[in-house]
Scaffold this active site. Structure first.
Site, PDB file in Angstrom:
ATOM      1  N   ASP A 139       0.841  -1.188   0.000  1.00  0.00           N
ATOM      2  CA  ASP A 139       0.000   0.000   0.000  1.00  0.00           C
ATOM      3  C   ASP A 139       0.883   1.247   0.000  1.00  0.00           C
ATOM      4  O   ASP A 139       1.857   1.311   0.764  1.00  0.00           O
ATOM      5  CB  ASP A 139      -0.880  -0.027   1.264  1.00  0.00           C
ATOM      6  CG  ASP A 139      -1.875   1.107   1.307  1.00  0.00           C
ATOM      7  OD1 ASP A 139      -2.910   0.997   0.639  1.00  0.00           O
ATOM      8  OD2 ASP A 139      -1.610   2.089   2.024  1.00  0.00           O
ATOM      9  N   ASN A 198      -2.410  12.500  -4.030  1.00  0.00           N
ATOM     10  CA  ASN A 198      -3.422  12.916  -5.010  1.00  0.00           C
ATOM     11  C   ASN A 198      -3.905  14.339  -4.744  1.00  0.00           C
ATOM     12  O   ASN A 198      -4.080  15.133  -5.672  1.00  0.00           O
ATOM     13  CB  ASN A 198      -4.620  11.965  -4.988  1.00  0.00           C
ATOM     14  CG  ASN A 198      -4.413  10.743  -5.848  1.00  0.00           C
ATOM     15  OD1 ASN A 198      -3.638  10.754  -6.789  1.00  0.00           O
ATOM     16  ND2 ASN A 198      -5.102   9.672  -5.510  1.00  0.00           N
ATOM     17  N   ASP A 243      -1.368   8.521 -10.345  1.00  0.00           N
ATOM     18  CA  ASP A 243      -1.285   7.395 -11.273  1.00  0.00           C
ATOM     19  C   ASP A 243       0.165   7.099 -11.661  1.00  0.00           C
ATOM     20  O   ASP A 243       0.560   5.937 -11.778  1.00  0.00           O
ATOM     21  CB  ASP A 243      -2.104   7.668 -12.537  1.00  0.00           C
ATOM     22  CG  ASP A 243      -3.597   7.576 -12.300  1.00  0.00           C
ATOM     23  OD1 ASP A 243      -4.016   7.058 -11.241  1.00  0.00           O
ATOM     24  OD2 ASP A 243      -4.353   8.025 -13.181  1.00  0.00           O
ATOM     25  N   ASP A 284      -4.949   2.009  -4.115  1.00  0.00           N
ATOM     26  CA  ASP A 284      -3.500   2.184  -4.046  1.00  0.00           C
ATOM     27  C   ASP A 284      -2.834   0.957  -3.434  1.00  0.00           C
ATOM     28  O   ASP A 284      -1.760   1.041  -2.873  1.00  0.00           O
ATOM     29  CB  ASP A 284      -3.140   3.437  -3.260  1.00  0.00           C
ATOM     30  CG  ASP A 284      -3.582   3.383  -1.807  1.00  0.00           C
ATOM     31  OD1 ASP A 284      -4.648   2.804  -1.531  1.00  0.00           O
ATOM     32  OD2 ASP A 284      -2.871   3.931  -0.946  1.00  0.00           O
TER      33      ASP A 284
END
Length: 140
Positions: free
Chosen positions: A17, A25, A34, A61
């Site tokens: 993770d 983000n 991304d 994620d």
């Protein structure tokens, strides 16, 4: 939820993770997020390419890595190498956006006649423990 039959006693699952992914983000945008996910995927694949296993994206994620015919020691070594490489990586995008980040890793190992779902749940529990401190590998 059938028992493992392929590689019963020498299989491992890693749950990986990205730490503080929402913050990445929020601060840099989803395109940068991304790019970070792609970079982590590339790094993971680089470390498991010679192993009997596979990588899948498992949620926003998170990544799941399944490794067959592997010792606990080798699986933990691979996870630590992945963690260190991610820690040492900086993602750069046009417009001067750049950032480094870390990952947390939970690992579970097949035992007895454990099911795939149980193995994944155990890896997820180990991941939860690693997220308490972040940038850490924890195994069951």
């Amino acid at each position: 939820d059938k028992p493992l039959t392929y590689g019963d006693s020498s299989s491992a699952v890693m749950m990986i993770d990205l730490d503080h992914f929402k913050q990445i983000n929020d601060e840099h945008g989803h395109q940068f997020g991304d790019a970070c996910l792609k970079e982590v995927g590339r790094i993971i694949l680089g470390h498991i390419k010679d192993e009997d296993g596979y990588l899948v994206r498992y949620g926003g994620d998170e990544f799941l890595v399944y490794l067959n015919s592997i010792t606990k020691e080798k699986a933990c070594d691979i996870a630590e190498k992945i963690r260190l490489e991610v820690e040492d990586t900086t993602v750069n995008m046009r417009g001067g956006i750049s950032s480094s980040f870390t990952i947390s890793v939970g690992i579970a190992f097949a035992h007895n006649k454990i099911s795939y779902n149980t193995l994944i749940n155990e890896a997820d529990e180990a991941l939860y423990k690693s997220k308490e401190k972040r940038n850490k590998v924890v195994s069951n």
